[in-house]
Design a protein around this motif. Structure first.
Motif, mmCIF file in Angstrom:
data_model
loop_
_atom_site.group_PDB
_atom_site.id
_atom_site.type_symbol
_atom_site.label_atom_id
_atom_site.label_comp_id
_atom_site.label_asym_id
_atom_site.label_seq_id
_atom_site.Cartn_x
_atom_site.Cartn_y
_atom_site.Cartn_z
ATOM 1 N N PHE A 21 0.842 -1.204 0.000
ATOM 2 C CA PHE A 21 0.000 0.000 0.000
ATOM 3 C C PHE A 21 0.878 1.255 0.000
ATOM 4 C CE2 PHE A 21 -1.814 2.989 3.322
ATOM 5 C CZ PHE A 21 -2.627 3.689 2.458
ATOM 6 N N VAL A 22 1.870 1.274 0.907
ATOM 7 C CA VAL A 22 2.779 2.435 0.980
ATOM 8 C C VAL A 22 3.577 2.559 -0.317
ATOM 9 C CG1 VAL A 22 4.744 3.439 2.206
ATOM 10 C CG2 VAL A 22 2.904 2.357 3.500
ATOM 11 N N ALA A 23 4.112 1.433 -0.793
ATOM 12 C CA ALA A 23 4.910 1.449 -2.026
ATOM 13 C C ALA A 23 4.074 1.980 -3.199
ATOM 14 C CB ALA A 23 5.420 0.049 -2.345
ATOM 15 N N GLY A 24 2.823 1.538 -3.271
ATOM 16 C CA GLY A 24 1.920 1.971 -4.343
ATOM 17 C C GLY A 24 1.755 3.480 -4.348
ATOM 18 N N TYR A 25 1.495 4.052 -3.173
ATOM 19 C CA TYR A 25 1.272 5.505 -3.105
ATOM 20 C C TYR A 25 2.561 6.295 -3.305
ATOM 21 C CZ TYR A 25 -3.640 5.356 -2.615
ATOM 22 O OH TYR A 25 -4.961 5.177 -2.915
ATOM 23 N N VAL A 26 3.700 5.741 -2.840
ATOM 24 C CA VAL A 26 4.981 6.433 -3.076
ATOM 25 C C VAL A 26 5.227 6.531 -4.582
ATOM 26 C CG1 VAL A 26 7.494 6.207 -2.855
ATOM 27 C CG2 VAL A 26 6.046 5.879 -0.849
ATOM 28 N N VAL A 27 5.026 5.408 -5.280
ATOM 29 C CA VAL A 27 5.259 5.397 -6.734
ATOM 30 C C VAL A 27 4.308 6.376 -7.440
ATOM 31 C CG1 VAL A 27 5.059 3.973 -8.808
ATOM 32 C CG2 VAL A 27 6.231 3.081 -6.824
ATOM 33 N N ILE A 28 3.037 6.338 -7.067
ATOM 34 C CA ILE A 28 2.047 7.224 -7.707
ATOM 35 C C ILE A 28 2.429 8.701 -7.491
ATOM 36 C CG2 ILE A 28 -0.359 8.026 -7.608
ATOM 37 C CD1 ILE A 28 -1.115 5.073 -6.905
ATOM 38 N N LEU A 29 2.743 9.050 -6.232
ATOM 39 C CA LEU A 29 3.058 10.447 -5.929
ATOM 40 C C LEU A 29 4.345 10.894 -6.608
ATOM 41 C CD1 LEU A 29 2.062 10.648 -2.157
ATOM 42 C CD2 LEU A 29 0.795 11.477 -4.128
ATOM 43 N N VAL A 30 5.353 10.015 -6.604
ATOM 44 C CA VAL A 30 6.628 10.375 -7.242
ATOM 45 C C VAL A 30 6.408 10.632 -8.737
ATOM 46 C CG1 VAL A 30 8.865 9.429 -7.970
ATOM 47 C CG2 VAL A 30 8.197 9.314 -5.568
ATOM 48 N N LEU A 31 5.636 9.766 -9.397
ATOM 49 C CA LEU A 31 5.416 9.936 -10.842
ATOM 50 C C LEU A 31 4.627 11.214 -11.150
ATOM 51 C CD1 LEU A 31 4.736 6.252 -11.988
ATOM 52 C CD2 LEU A 31 6.718 7.655 -12.532
ATOM 53 N N ILE A 32 3.610 11.503 -10.341
ATOM 54 C CA ILE A 32 2.816 12.721 -10.576
ATOM 55 C C ILE A 32 3.681 13.966 -10.336
ATOM 56 C CG2 ILE A 32 0.876 14.114 -9.694
ATOM 57 C CD1 ILE A 32 -0.677 11.514 -9.350
ATOM 58 N N LEU A 33 4.451 13.956 -9.242
ATOM 59 C CA LEU A 33 5.321 15.103 -8.952
ATOM 60 C C LEU A 33 6.413 15.256 -10.016
ATOM 61 C CD1 LEU A 33 5.664 14.868 -5.061
ATOM 62 C CD2 LEU A 33 4.412 16.599 -6.369
ATOM 63 N N ALA A 34 6.939 14.124 -10.488
ATOM 64 C CA ALA A 34 7.981 14.174 -11.529
ATOM 65 C C ALA A 34 7.408 14.791 -12.806
ATOM 66 C CB ALA A 34 8.516 12.780 -11.812
ATOM 67 N N TYR A 35 6.179 14.445 -13.148
ATOM 68 C CA TYR A 35 5.575 15.029 -14.355
ATOM 69 C C TYR A 35 5.348 16.537 -14.166
ATOM 70 C CZ TYR A 35 2.719 15.960 -18.363
ATOM 71 O OH TYR A 35 2.247 16.505 -19.539
ATOM 72 N N ALA A 36 4.839 16.912 -12.969
ATOM 73 C CA ALA A 36 4.624 18.338 -12.691
ATOM 74 C C ALA A 36 5.963 19.095 -12.771
ATOM 75 C CB ALA A 36 3.994 18.509 -11.304
ATOM 76 N N ALA A 37 7.014 18.488 -12.223
ATOM 77 C CA ALA A 37 8.345 19.119 -12.260
ATOM 78 C C ALA A 37 8.841 19.236 -13.701
ATOM 79 C CB ALA A 37 9.326 18.306 -11.425
#
Lengths: 232, 50
Positions: free
Chosen positions: B11-27
């Motif tokens: 669960f934690v790994a799933g949300y870390v990956v999702i947030l990192v990818l969304i933030l990386a795209y925004a960046a």
């Protein structure tokens, strides 16, 4: 220096707040599934990401048609931007689904119809990006890309309905499958899912606005660069 | 499903990956915008000089 619209800044703030609220709902307010445990909660952002991916590809097809009818470059910018965002969210959907699948199906990946059609859909839209980078003439690029976006969209309903058309182990979220295998969710879970879907739709609009601005600025800079080379 | 598996880690790994990818795209959107703005400023300045 070009400035971004103040309305876009307002939308950025609203999107950030909605996103934080969605995270709080998922982490602190939704109950854990009795069978799957905490990993079931990945489902809220997984489904929302998949939804945004398909919505983006739908918009790219619509704007592709818009470009072919109107020949206005803004439609091409919308289509290009929507495909890029759709790819990002489809990849997020695949990776988050894979993380969910490991403890539930005991494998990161299986060639299930839904997973396979999603992978094919992503490859089709990666090819769209390759097509764009392979054509130099802007008008021809926009025309080819518009036709590709319309034809490529056929993969989206095929992916969406694959869990109804074929035998699959992927859960059916919206409605019931032929075998009646819909997800068993209580009211809080359904409300959280709907909130996450709305939040991701707003997030998509925000990213799309930024990406269209970027496409327009790219075009302006290319024109300026061309003019400055002519002046030499 | 293996009941002995603690799915909280996934669960934690799933949300870390999702947030990192969304933030990386925004960046990536932010960085591309800044680079283009700098290029636009440079070209406008050059055009003024001519």
């Amino acid at each position: 220096m070009m400035k971004q619209s103040k309305w876009l800044t307002v939308l950025d703030v609203i999107t950030g707040l909605l996103f934080l609220t969605a995270l709080c709902l998922v982490f602190f307010f939704t109950p854990e599934d009795a069978m799957m445990g905490a990993v079931q909660k990945v489902f809220y952002f997984h489904v929302s990401s998949a939804w945004v991916g398909m919505l983006a590809f739908f918009l790219s097809a619509i704007s592709g048609a818009g470009y072919l009818i109107k020949h206005n470059r803004i439609w091409d910018h919308v289509s290009e931007s929507a495909v890029e965002i759709g790819l990002v969210f489809s990849v997020i959907g695949i990776i988050s689904g894979s993380i969910w699948a490991k403890p539930i199906w005991n494998t990161w990946w299986t060639w299930d119809p839904r997973l396979t059609t999603t992978a094919i859909m992503v490859l089709i839209y990666l090819a769209y990006r390759m097509l764009r980078s392979g054509v130099d003439d802007p008008d021809r690029k926009a025309r080819y890309a518009a036709i590709y976006a319309i034809v490529g969209f056929l993969s989206v309903p095929f992916t969406f309905f694959s869990i109804r058309l074929f035998r699959t182990i992927h859960p059916v979220v919206i409605g019931l499958s032929e075998s009646g295998g819909g997800l068993n969710m209580d009211t809080v879970m359904v409300r959280t899912l709907v909130f996450c879907l709305c939040t991701f739709t707003v997030l998509f609009c925000t990213f799309l606005w930024h990406r269209i601005n970027l496409a327009q600025l790219t075009e302006t800079v290319d024109e300026l660069r061309f003019m400055s080379e002519e002046d030499k | 499903m293996d009941q002995s598996v603690n799915t909280g880690n996934y669960f934690v790994a799933g949300y870390v990956v999702i947030l990192v990818l969304i933030l990386a795209y925004a960046a990536s959107l932010f960085v591309r915008w800044k680079k283009l703005q700098a290029e636009w400023d440079r070209l406008i300045e050059r055009k003024k000089l001519h």
